[in-house]
Design a protein around this motif. Structure first.
Motif, short mmCIF file in Angstrom:
data_model
loop_
_atom_site.label_atom_id
_atom_site.label_comp_id
_atom_site.label_asym_id
_atom_site.label_seq_id
_atom_site.Cartn_x
_atom_site.Cartn_y
_atom_site.Cartn_z
N SER A 7 0.81 -1.20 0.00
CA SER A 7 0.00 0.00 0.00
C SER A 7 0.85 1.26 0.00
CB SER A 7 -0.91 0.00 1.22
OG SER A 7 -0.11 0.19 2.36
N LEU A 8 2.13 1.13 0.31
CA LEU A 8 2.99 2.30 0.25
C LEU A 8 3.26 2.71 -1.19
CD1 LEU A 8 5.66 1.44 2.92
CD2 LEU A 8 4.12 3.39 2.93
N TYR A 9 3.07 1.76 -2.04
CA TYR A 9 3.40 1.95 -3.44
C TYR A 9 2.31 2.79 -4.09
CZ TYR A 9 3.81 0.10 -8.22
OH TYR A 9 3.93 -0.07 -9.57
N PHE A 10 2.71 3.80 -4.80
CA PHE A 10 1.67 4.48 -5.57
C PHE A 10 2.22 4.79 -6.95
CE2 PHE A 10 3.99 8.26 -5.20
CZ PHE A 10 3.36 9.27 -5.89
N ASN A 11 1.36 5.06 -7.82
CA ASN A 11 1.77 5.23 -9.19
C ASN A 11 1.88 6.71 -9.53
OD1 ASN A 11 2.16 5.15 -11.87
ND2 ASN A 11 0.66 3.52 -12.23
N MET A 13 2.58 8.08 -12.13
CA MET A 13 2.25 8.41 -13.51
C MET A 13 0.76 8.69 -13.69
SD MET A 13 5.16 8.06 -14.60
CE MET A 13 6.53 7.51 -13.63
N MET A 14 0.01 8.53 -12.62
CA MET A 14 -1.43 8.58 -12.82
C MET A 14 -1.95 10.00 -12.61
SD MET A 14 -4.19 5.90 -11.50
CE MET A 14 -4.63 6.62 -9.95
N VAL A 18 -5.95 8.39 -15.72
CA VAL A 18 -5.29 7.80 -16.86
C VAL A 18 -3.80 7.72 -16.56
CG1 VAL A 18 -4.77 8.06 -19.29
CG2 VAL A 18 -7.00 8.71 -18.42
N VAL A 19 -3.27 6.55 -16.67
CA VAL A 19 -1.86 6.40 -16.40
C VAL A 19 -1.09 6.75 -17.67
CG1 VAL A 19 -0.04 4.82 -15.81
CG2 VAL A 19 -2.24 4.63 -14.71
#
Lengths: 759, 584
Positions: A7-11, A13-14, A18-19
């Motif tokens: 859950s620490l991971y986030f994207n 690029m989003m 839309v990524v």
């Protein structure tokens, strides 16, 4: 537990749901390998003059090094060393300085790189390839955060030292001490490392780092180009799929990889994966196309239309005509709704192709397509349509000059727009048309023209396009033409090349398979080895049903199973009349006539042959017309009118000797000799001798042709006739010689039950 | 199993009171006191090792059982010599561990000899690697590098653990850790073996079961495993059935668990509620969730599922209450975000809904439901391209997510590409062969493509697998009607009407009147005037068909008058509609 940490991971690029594959616009980043390339460039620009030849070799190396995947230091240094050992040493030294020094050494290196903006005269000018690369790298380096710089430095050290830690490397001396210092434990170091390697189940996959976007694009472009132009040079399907999967694992948003995966699975005829990849590709494309564009001409509406069209093409390739039809209708409907005429044209050309594949007449559709395409200025589709029309016209018996005119017109269009693919097709088509008309020399010349022509397309990656259908067709014709002349050595050469160029799993492989089988079948039939010909029939039928039936009838006829052969021929004739396959109709008629001969129904064969002749002349099929005349002459001979027969035969003799197959030449001469003999019987003594002399001469020529093909049964007949003639003429030694030859062949051919060909 | 045998003595000498843990292998629920004792001891064991999730699970279960009298309480763990030696270091390290200073904890544990310390040592190293990996991910250079970020500690851990494993020195907890390491390295087969071993060594550690659950992909695989015969195994099997969509079996299992004394367990209640949700038994699920919230008002887990149910039933006030309640508890939880997303979606504020699903995804990008729900929101907003993207992401996370495939199909259907969407519907249908919605969607697409045979097959199949929306028959009947197959159409309408009346509840889109109207005409044409007049009378009950019904009645009476004069008997072709037992 796992989920808590993930859950620490986030994207990052989003945005807005839309990524974006590349929100920062970074297509490339610094890796230890890139630092090595930079070091090489640095050495090349700053160091003292390098010998001209070495410099040239290095220059040639730059682009592949920049674009290719990351190499290990070993590979990299080896490549450079091959070009210029001195520079390689300098690069190694520079890397050594950095890797065994401190972080500041690396920082210093980047600081001293010649900035492309300042150096105007050097090769590293800002718009040059090298300059652009350096700018990319500098930018990427400057964007790195504190921890990232340190990570890069660590990676560089590891990169450098892995070069030396390999067992058996001689150059350990340079860095051995330091490499030991880096690792925490002291003694069981090597053992542990070995164990780690042992435990690693898939070392290759793990070791391969991800490609940067640039590298990935280059890889995809190269493989796609190779797939299109010379499949044999591309990676093997499984290897390519592995690469693609790897690429997609690291970047699932890389849509182009899905498309290549689609192409790749088409190679191995895998409908499941190819459909999946194609749809996935378009799902992705729809996104990338949607940014800032409307639903109209350019936006994702466009890719929707082409998605449906591509799906239709896919089903077409796999022979699912109904599915293809539905997909095509969908594409047409969407294209109509959004007034996309270009897409509509593409749909239309697919529509008539589909109709053609289904076996129905589509000339009206094609004509419409040509007109509309011309209206919308789509030269490719125009001439593709015309070519398709020419093909249909040729089958339906349009006059030769019309077809040739049309082809000439399209050729002008091709050269004007540099449509090299269509030029190839046009040449292959001309070959086929000449061949159909029975002009073997012209056909041969056109085929050679195609094969020897330099393509207009750029030669990329050292590969010229030569795996299109056009090439396959031309080569097959060439093989068959050589087989007709009895040059079987050349035939096997051509077929070998075809097999290499179009491996059995590829799209056009069926062409040469059929061609190969036909040639083998004909050979077996000519040799009288019907048991060898029989298995070929099944194989041919698998590739082409009509051809298979025809060959089956031939074998049955040869094996004296007349009734079966006759029923097959009747069926075949009906079918061919329905599909307007004129060539086959004439052939079927000829075989039927031969069947009539077997039962001495020469008079019944006559009208059939006349009908065949009329058809052949109507469609300008000279080769078939000549053969029909041969049959006609023989029938007349048998009906006891040798003068008539000889007269008819003379008509066909010229074209046969000029264009015909060796077999036909031999048959014609043999027949001529028999006619002459028959006529000689009615004449006075003096004339008789002269006529018989002529016949001996003809027989000699016929024997030469037959021996070329090793056609023993006919040769035996010829020798028999020769012996008889020599006997009549009182030439005893020649007679004895011929009689001996006859005896030898006769002993060899003691196979009862099989029919001896009459003609 | 060699390893299991070699490990067991280790455990016994290390935790003497696990004697009763092992004795639990004689699976009976008869002795709830024993179970409670086992739970209490395993809670303390897990607590000492920082396995918080397993502690939570076991504690929840223990809480559901009656408290033990003082003399029945299990004795606290006895120390070995090694434990005593390591006690200080362990205490220090545990405090660092609790403060998430994993490297520091590992450093102080490096020389310790006891099993407990060894586990904590390895676990700290593992968590330190995980934490660094997560930090790296945020700091990564570019999109391509994202996939490359690895937990660097994993390989070292694997080497050390595999050495100990082959020497047979691993206890239940370390086996579990070894399995986790293997799973993270994508060595799934080995991981399954190790987890099975771990469950044998220490059956009460729920974490190992849960990890095993994630690795089992089908029922055959489940059957092939040899699992310890312990009461906890029933919990595992029930959980597994839920995961594998074998809801009926799962419900049976949970029911028997409740009957054997776990009726107060919130865990079981929530699991049953989720199971009911999966088979779309909405009322049951809602009731259970309400019960759950009464028992455990500050619970956040599974509340997204609850909100899905409320959404389906359009229960705005309840959903609003739930959303506000959850925000009050913790607004940065995936479940909370999903609930709020659903709330906004129900209020037709789709932009906001999408925003909250995005937030849920930021909190956990592997949260499958949120991707799909976000796709639905974009669909509502007519942003098809974003919807496609969201669905595609959902599929990437889990290829077996039928809702995402279905959503993609719907998107393309909206874009008027019925042939194109067939592929997606087919995929969804493959994953849920007995779900009528996919079949109806497939049928509709086929109908649009004029593939009537396939369409009929789909509709009929949808009816036979139990049509949820009760649309399949109506559509089938209309299709038959269109194709002038009046007998078949009438037959379908008859079944449809019987179906609608027998289910009892009122459906908004029910088109009974259409069916009655058609049947009336049909019987009339076939000269079955009795039935025709019955249908016509029924027609008069509906506003939209009243006039036609009356007209038909008049026609019938006319013809009847006429018939009495001629007096012929009609030929009976279709069984008459028996409406006597139903009332509209």
């Amino acid at each position: 537990m796992a989920s808590v940490h993930e859950s620490l991971y986030f994207n990052p690029m989003m945005t807005n749901g839309v990524v974006h594959a590349n929100v920062f616009g970074i297509k490339d980043w610094v890796t230890p390998y890139k630092i090595s390339v930079l070091a090489l460039l640095y050495e090349m620009t700053t160091s003292k003059p390098i010998a001209l030849q070495e410099r040239r070799r290095l220059n040639k190396l730059i682009l592949p090094l920049q674009q290719g995947p990351d190499l290990t230091l070993d590979q990299f240094l080896k490549t450079v060393e091959e070009c210029c050992p001195q520079t390689a040493y300098a690069v190694k030294l520079r890397l050594h300085e950095m890797a065994d020094g401190e972080l500041k050494d690396m920082e210093y290196f980047f600081a001293t790189l010649p900035t492309p903006f300042s150096a105007i005269d050097s090769e590293a000018y800002k718009t040059s390839v090298v300059g652009l690369f350096m700018r990319h790298m500098l930018l990427a380096y400057n964007k790195l955060s504190f921890s990232q710089v340190y990570k890069l430095y660590k990676a560089l050290q590891q990169y450098y030292h892995s070069h030396y830690s390999q067992p058996g490397d001689v150059q350990v001396g340079l860095a051995a001490d330091d490499s030991d210092m880096d690792l925490t434990s002291t003694e069981d170091n090597v053992g542990e490392r070995m164990e780690k390697e042992e435990l690693d189940t898939r070392p290759e996959v793990v070791d391969r780092g991800p490609l940067s976007q640039k590298q990935a694009e280059y890889f995809l472009a190269r493989q796609a180009y190779l797939l299109k132009n010379d499949e044999n040079k591309a990676l093997k399907p499984s290897a390519l799929q592995d690469e693609l999967n790897n690429m997609l694992k690291f970047n699932p948003d890389f849509a182009e990889a899905h498309y290549l995966s689609y192409l790749n699975s088409m190679r191995v005829q895998d409908i499941f994966i190819s459909t999946h990849s194609l749809l996935h590709y378009f799902d992705r494309l729809i996104l990338s196309g949607s940014e800032g564009k409307s639903n109209g001409d350019e936006g994702y509406g466009r890719s929707l239309r082409y998605a449906a069209l591509n799906l239709a093409a896919l089903h077409c390739r796999f022979g699912h005509y109904q599915q293809a039809d539905l997909a095509l209708q969908e594409a047409i409907r969407i294209a109509q709704e959004s007034n996309d005429h270009v897409c509509l044209q593409h749909c239309l050309s697919w529509l008539y192709t589909l109709e053609q594949m289904k076996g129905s007449d589509s000339s009206v559709l094609t004509e419409d397509s040509v007109k509309m395409a011309a209206h919308f200025c789509l030269p490719y589709l125009v001439s593709l349509g015309i070519q398709s029309l020419v093909q249909q016209g040729a089958v339906q018996g349009k006059t030769a000059h019309e077809l040739m005119d049309a082809l000439k017109d399209t050729d002008i269009l091709h050269w004007k727009h540099s449509l090299s693919e269509l030029i190839d097709i046009s040449l292959a088509q001309t070959t086929s048309i000449w061949r159909m008309y029975g002009k073997s020399t012209m056909a041969q010349q056109q085929a050679q023209l195609l094969l020897n022509m330099n393509s207009l397309e750029q030669v990329n990656f050292g590969v010229q396009q030569n795996n299109t259908e056009a090439f396959a067709v031309a080569l097959c014709h060439l093989a068959e033409l050589h087989a007709e002349q009895g040059l079987y050595g050349a035939v096997s050469e051509v077929l070998k090349h075809l097999k290499e160029q179009f491996p059995p799993h590829t799209q056009h492989a069926k062409l040469w398979m059929l061609c190969d089988l036909k040639i083998q079948f004909d050979r077996a039939m000519n040799d009288g080895k019907y048991h060898l010909a029989e298995p070929h029939v099944t194989a041919i039928a698998a590739l082409n049903k009509t051809e298979g039936l025809y060959r089956k009838a031939q074998v049955l006829k040869a094996l004296n199973r007349t009734t079966e052969a006759y029923s097959i021929l009747q069926r075949l004739q009906l079918y061919c009349e329905k599909t307007k396959y004129t060539e086959m109709i004439i052939r079927v008629m000829l075989v039927t006539a031969e069947l009539h001969w077997e039962s001495s129904g020469f008079a019944t064969a006559l009208p059939l042959l006349l009908q065949a002749l009329a058809l052949a002349r109507q469609h300008h099929l000279q080769a078939l017309a000549s053969e029909t005349i041969l049959h006609l002459a023989f029938t007349q001979l048998m009906l006891g009118v040798p003068e008539q027969a000889l007269g008819v035969l003379h008509e066909a003799m010229e074209p046969i000797l000029a264009h015909g197959a060796v077999m036909d030449k031999g048959r014609a001469l043999l027949l001529a000799a028999r006619c002459q003999m028959a006529m000689a019987g009615t004449r006075s003594n003096g004339q008789r001798h002269a006529a018989l002399g002529l016949a001996v001469q003809s027989l000699g020529e016929a024997a030469a042709y037959f021996s070329m093909l090793d056609c023993k049964e006919r040769l035996r007949d010829v020798h028999y006739l020769q012996a008889r003639l020599h006997h009549t003429l009182g030439q005893t030694p020649q007679r004895n010689k011929c009689a001996m030859l006859f005896r030898l062949l006769d002993q060899e051919l003691q196979a009862p039950g099989a029919a001896v060909p009459l003609l | 199993d060699k390893c299991a045998v070699s490990i067991r003595p280790v455990i016994i000498c290390f935790i003497p009171h696990t004697g009763n843990l092992i004795s639990c292998l004689d699976s009976t629920f008869g002795d709830l006191v024993q179970i409670k004792k086992q739970l209490i001891s395993v809670i303390s064991l897990c607590k000492e090792r920082g396995l918080v999730h397993s502690v939570k699970w076991a504690s929840e279960l223990a809480f559901a059982l009656d408290p033990l009298p003082k003399n029945e309480l299990p004795p606290s763990a006895t120390f070995t010599e090694e434990d005593a030696q390591d006690m200080d270091a362990l205490g220090l390290a545990k405090s660092y561990f609790d403060l998430k200073e994993y490297d520091r904890a590992a450093y102080f544990l490096r020389g310790c000899r006891s099993q407990k310390a060894y586990f904590l040592y390895m676990y700290s190293r593992y968590l330190s690697g995980e934490k660094k990996k997560d930090d790296e991910t945020v700091d990564s250079l570019g999109p391509l590098e994202k996939g490359q970020v690895r937990n660097e500690a994993l390989r070292e851990l694997r080497v050390e653990l595999s050495k100990k494993h082959s020497a047979g020195e691993l206890d239940g907890f370390t086996l579990y850790l070894y399995g986790v390491v293997l799973r993270k390295l994508d060595l799934l087969k080995e991981a399954v073996d190790v987890f099975v071993e771990a469950t044998h060594a220490l059956p009460l550690h729920w974490g190992a079961w849960l990890e095993l659950c994630n690795l089992i992909t089908n029922i055959d695989m489940l059957k092939s495993l040899s699992l310890p015969d312990c009461w906890i195994r029933d919990f595992f099997i029930a959980h597994m059935y839920t995961e594998l969509q074998m809801i009926k079996e799962a419900l049976q299992k949970y029911q028997s668990l409740i009957e054997s004394g776990f009726s107060k367990s919130t865990y079981i209640v929530s699991q049953i509620a989720v199971a009911y949700h999966n088979i779309r038994d909405i009322d049951q699920a809602l009731a259970l969730f309400n019960e759950l919230r009464e028992q455990d008002p500050f619970r956040i887990e599974n509340m997204d599922t609850f909100s899905n149910l409320l959404y389906v039933r359009s229960m705005k006030p309840e959903l609003s209450y739930l959303a506000h309640n959850l925000v009050g508890i913790d607004k940065y939880r995936v479940e909370t975000c999903c609930v709020i997303g659903n709330y906004y979606s129900l209020r037709s504020q789709h932009e906001k809904a999408a925003l909250y699903f995005q937030r849920a995804l930021k909190l956990n990008p592997r949260c499958l439901g949120a991707w799909t729900l976000m796709g639905h929101e974009y669909m509502e907003m007519k942003n098809t391209s974003a919807a496609i993207q969201a669905y595609r992401h959902a599929i990437e996370v889990n290829k077996r997510d039928y809702r995402a495939w279905y959503g993609l199909g719907q998107t393309y259907e909206i874009l008027k590409m019925p042939f194109y969407c067939l592929y997606y519907y087919r995929k969804a249908h493959q994953l849920r062969p007995n779900d009528s919605r996919m079949l109806v969607a497939l049928g509709e697409s086929y109908e649009k493509l004029s593939q009537h045979v396939e369409a009929k097959k789909c509709y009929w199949r949808a009816y036979t697998v139990g049509d949820v929306e009760r649309m399949a028959l109506l559509k089938l009947a209309k299709l038959h009607e269109q194709l002038n197959e009046s007998d078949d159409a009438a037959q379908c309408y008859i079944i449809y009407i019987q179906d609608i009346f027998s289910c009892g509840e009122q459906l908004e889109h029910a088109e009974v009147s259409t069916a009655l109207r058609y049947l009336g005409q049909y019987y009339f044409k076939n000269k079955l005037y009795e039935e025709a007049s019955l249908c016509a009378q029924r027609c008069c009950d509906y506003n939209d068909a009243r006039e036609e019904g009356k007209a038909l009645l008049r026609q019938i009476s006319q013809v009847r008058d006429h018939m009495e004069a001629s007096n012929t008997t009609p030929v009976r072709r279709v069984s008459p509609l028996d409406l006597s037992s139903f009332s509209p």
